[in-house]
Design a protein around this motif. Structure first.
Motif, mmCIF file in Angstrom:
data_model
loop_
_atom_site.group_PDB
_atom_site.id
_atom_site.type_symbol
_atom_site.label_atom_id
_atom_site.label_comp_id
_atom_site.label_asym_id
_atom_site.label_seq_id
_atom_site.Cartn_x
_atom_site.Cartn_y
_atom_site.Cartn_z
ATOM 1 N N ASP A 170 0.827 -1.213 0.000
ATOM 2 C CA ASP A 170 0.000 0.000 0.000
ATOM 3 C C ASP A 170 0.862 1.265 0.000
ATOM 4 O O ASP A 170 0.570 2.233 -0.718
ATOM 5 C CB ASP A 170 -0.929 0.005 1.217
ATOM 6 C CG ASP A 170 -2.133 -0.907 1.035
ATOM 7 O OD1 ASP A 170 -2.547 -1.132 -0.115
ATOM 8 O OD2 ASP A 170 -2.645 -1.415 2.059
ATOM 9 N N LYS A 173 2.479 1.742 -3.414
ATOM 10 C CA LYS A 173 1.476 2.197 -4.385
ATOM 11 C C LYS A 173 1.112 3.658 -4.140
ATOM 12 O O LYS A 173 1.002 4.446 -5.088
ATOM 13 C CB LYS A 173 0.242 1.303 -4.289
ATOM 14 C CG LYS A 173 -0.832 1.644 -5.326
ATOM 15 C CD LYS A 173 -2.002 0.685 -5.245
ATOM 16 C CE LYS A 173 -3.044 1.030 -6.298
ATOM 17 N NZ LYS A 173 -4.203 0.104 -6.254
ATOM 18 N N ARG A 234 -5.939 -10.468 -4.274
ATOM 19 C CA ARG A 234 -5.613 -9.118 -3.782
ATOM 20 C C ARG A 234 -4.370 -8.544 -4.474
ATOM 21 O O ARG A 234 -4.167 -7.332 -4.478
ATOM 22 C CB ARG A 234 -5.390 -9.154 -2.263
ATOM 23 C CG ARG A 234 -6.615 -9.537 -1.471
ATOM 24 C CD ARG A 234 -6.297 -9.663 0.017
ATOM 25 N NE ARG A 234 -5.860 -8.378 0.598
ATOM 26 C CZ ARG A 234 -5.382 -8.262 1.838
ATOM 27 N NH1 ARG A 234 -5.260 -9.333 2.617
ATOM 28 N NH2 ARG A 234 -5.010 -7.071 2.295
ATOM 29 N N TRP A 235 -3.529 -9.430 -5.035
ATOM 30 C CA TRP A 235 -2.296 -8.965 -5.682
ATOM 31 C C TRP A 235 -2.575 -8.057 -6.876
ATOM 32 O O TRP A 235 -1.748 -7.220 -7.231
ATOM 33 C CB TRP A 235 -1.460 -10.162 -6.144
ATOM 34 C CG TRP A 235 -0.690 -10.868 -5.067
ATOM 35 C CD1 TRP A 235 -0.938 -10.836 -3.724
ATOM 36 C CD2 TRP A 235 0.439 -11.715 -5.243
ATOM 37 N NE1 TRP A 235 -0.022 -11.625 -3.046
ATOM 38 C CE2 TRP A 235 0.836 -12.176 -3.964
ATOM 39 C CE3 TRP A 235 1.153 -12.147 -6.353
ATOM 40 C CZ2 TRP A 235 1.917 -13.035 -3.763
ATOM 41 C CZ3 TRP A 235 2.227 -13.016 -6.165
ATOM 42 C CH2 TRP A 235 2.602 -13.450 -4.887
ATOM 43 N N SER A 236 -3.713 -8.241 -7.516
ATOM 44 C CA SER A 236 -3.975 -7.522 -8.770
ATOM 45 C C SER A 236 -3.914 -5.998 -8.591
ATOM 46 O O SER A 236 -3.611 -5.276 -9.541
ATOM 47 C CB SER A 236 -5.342 -7.918 -9.333
ATOM 48 O OG SER A 236 -6.370 -7.582 -8.423
ATOM 49 N N ASP A 237 -4.168 -5.521 -7.377
ATOM 50 C CA ASP A 237 -4.133 -4.073 -7.126
ATOM 51 C C ASP A 237 -2.714 -3.507 -7.133
ATOM 52 O O ASP A 237 -2.543 -2.281 -7.143
ATOM 53 C CB ASP A 237 -4.763 -3.761 -5.756
ATOM 54 C CG ASP A 237 -6.260 -3.989 -5.741
ATOM 55 O OD1 ASP A 237 -6.872 -3.967 -6.826
ATOM 56 O OD2 ASP A 237 -6.815 -4.205 -4.648
ATOM 57 N N TYR A 238 -1.718 -4.384 -7.130
ATOM 58 C CA TYR A 238 -0.342 -3.927 -6.938
ATOM 59 C C TYR A 238 0.603 -4.296 -8.086
ATOM 60 O O TYR A 238 1.810 -4.074 -7.995
ATOM 61 C CB TYR A 238 0.208 -4.522 -5.631
ATOM 62 C CG TYR A 238 -0.665 -4.256 -4.445
ATOM 63 C CD1 TYR A 238 -0.654 -3.015 -3.804
ATOM 64 C CD2 TYR A 238 -1.535 -5.226 -3.955
ATOM 65 C CE1 TYR A 238 -1.470 -2.762 -2.707
ATOM 66 C CE2 TYR A 238 -2.358 -4.991 -2.858
ATOM 67 C CZ TYR A 238 -2.314 -3.751 -2.246
ATOM 68 O OH TYR A 238 -3.130 -3.502 -1.163
ATOM 69 N N ASP A 241 -0.258 -1.343 -14.338
ATOM 70 C CA ASP A 241 -1.182 -1.341 -15.469
ATOM 71 C C ASP A 241 -0.788 -2.403 -16.491
ATOM 72 O O ASP A 241 0.393 -2.580 -16.802
ATOM 73 C CB ASP A 241 -1.182 0.029 -16.153
ATOM 74 C CG ASP A 241 -1.737 1.124 -15.242
ATOM 75 O OD1 ASP A 241 -2.489 0.780 -14.309
ATOM 76 O OD2 ASP A 241 -1.389 2.299 -15.469
#
Length: 421
Positions: A170, A173, A234-238, A241
């Motif tokens: 977090d 990011k 949950r990994w997809s948020d990090y 693109d």
């Protein structure tokens, strides 16, 4: 005088036999089949010269194939009788199949095989352990490699628990300087190997869960097998693109160019990353679910070498294989290829700091191997390949963790009898 004459005669015959042996040995050239084409220079410049110096008359040629083509090419050569004398062995079922077809020789009594534990040999044995058909060379360890400069710049501590891990992601990011984690899902296997098989052992408790799955005592729909997929989702948020179109080489480049802070890794990356990254790197094991939990690592038996049962140079090949089983080979190989850790019972002192970090986890965590590699991928659908797809789908959001687990369980039940009860 008669005694002297007889002694002279015997000595002369010994010399003659020795000369014949040397003369014939000088004609022996052994060829090694392998999928590891990235370590060609190490074989040519370090390993083979060390062997040939100690064994004059036996020449060795390392002849690799492209990794993706190796299995098919090797099978075709073995069937045609044109394969090399020495066969680099994949772990478990792929090599067991070659042994069962009579294409790999039984090496159970090979001098030097006593240098390996039963666990080290298990990836290249029959199910009942009665025959060993390849000499273990190395294992690889899973974890995370991170950019120490980035961590220092952002004031980050190495995470010990999953909560700390996501807090670190977090922060990275939020800062926006770096992609938190470099991994794509295009090549599928990356999501499973560096994702599911990396973090999963902390959920299913390593060997306890893996063996229970083989015995039919646990199912892939049980919480300890589904939860790693929930974490992967949950990994997809990090991942940055366009990670869905990102290949394995893309991921490597993102990290080594300093654009990503963390890389879900296998230790095989170490030598490549050492060459390409111009920043200091560190590594940490898969974070445990909660503080105080036992940690588990995938310390996966990866590579071995065996004897083509049809080789016309079997005795010379066995001489080479006994050398591969020696502490001398282990020391050269493990340090020439940091991240490929010796399976020899003789400890090998590692020189590379990142490799030292990875191998130190053996003393802190329980070791296991990838859950799909032994027995469970012998049927159709193939559980290993299906786990690739499931891991990528879950990260991409095209399949829920529960849906992925249910599909894998139904596939395994369709052909694997212990899972049908």
């Amino acid at each position: 005088m008669k005694f002297a004459s007889l002694t002279t005669l015997l000595m002369g015959s010994t010399v003659l036999v020795g000369s014949v042996a040397v003369a014939s040995a000088q004609d022996v050239t052994l060829t090694i089949e392998s999928w590891r084409n990235d370590d060609l220079a190490i074989w040519q410049e370090q390993l083979i010269p060390a062997f040939e110096e100690a064994n004059p008359g036996i020449n060795v040629v390392f002849s690799p194939s492209a990794p993706t083509e190796y299995n098919a090419a090797l099978n075709a050569k073995l069937d045609a009788g044109s394969a090399g004398d020495l066969i680099t062995c994949r772990p478990f079922d792929a090599s067991l199949e070659l042994f069962n077809k009579g294409q790999l020789a039984d090496l159970s009594d090979l001098p030097g095989m006593e240098n390996f534990s039963d666990v080290a040999k298990s990836a290249w044995q029959t199910d009942d352990g009665s025959a060993t058909f390849c000499v273990p060379m190395a294992s690889v360890i899973h974890g995370f490699i991170y950019n120490k400069d980035a961590f220092e710049e952002l004031g980050l501590e190495v995470p010990q628990t999953e909560e700390e891990f996501f807090a670190v992601l977090d922060k990275i990011k939020e800062d926006g300087t770096y992609i938190p984690m470099a991994m794509g899902t295009k090549d599928l296997w990356e999501a499973a190997t560096m994702g599911y098989q990396n973090i999963g052992p902390n959920y299913w408790k390593g060997e306890e869960g893996r063996l229970a799955l083989i015995q039919g005592e646990q199912k892939l729909t049980d919480p300890q097998w589904v939860e790693p997929y929930e974490t992967l989702a949950r990994w997809s948020d990090y991942l940055g693109d366009g990670f869905e179109a990102q290949s394995y080489p893309d991921s490597q480049n993102l990290f080594t160019l300093g654009r990503a802070a963390i890389y879900p890794a296998g230790s095989w990356e170490i030598s490549v990353f050492n060459e390409q990254a111009d920043f200091e790197m560190g590594a940490f094991p898969p974070p445990v679910k909660a503080e105080g939990d036992t940690c588990y690592i995938s310390d996966h038996t990866d590579i071995a070498i065996g004897l083509n049962a049809a080789s016309p140079n079997a005795e010379a090949a066995k001489t080479f294989l006994s050398w591969v089983a020696s502490p001398e080979f282990a020391k050269i190989y493990a340090n020439a290829l940091p991240g490929f850790f010796s399976l020899s019972s003789t400890p090998v002192e590692m020189e590379d700091p990142l490799a030292k970090e990875f191998v130190s986890w053996r003393g802190q965590c329980e070791s296991t191997i990838r859950s799909t590699y032994q027995i469970l991928s012998r049927g159709t659908p193939n559980l290993e390949n299906e786990t690739w797809v499931a891991s990528a789908n879950v990260i991409n959001g095209t399949e829920t963790p529960e849906e992925a687990a249910q599909r894998l369980q139904e596939g395994l039940e369709s052909w694997y009898e212990p899972q049908q009860k």
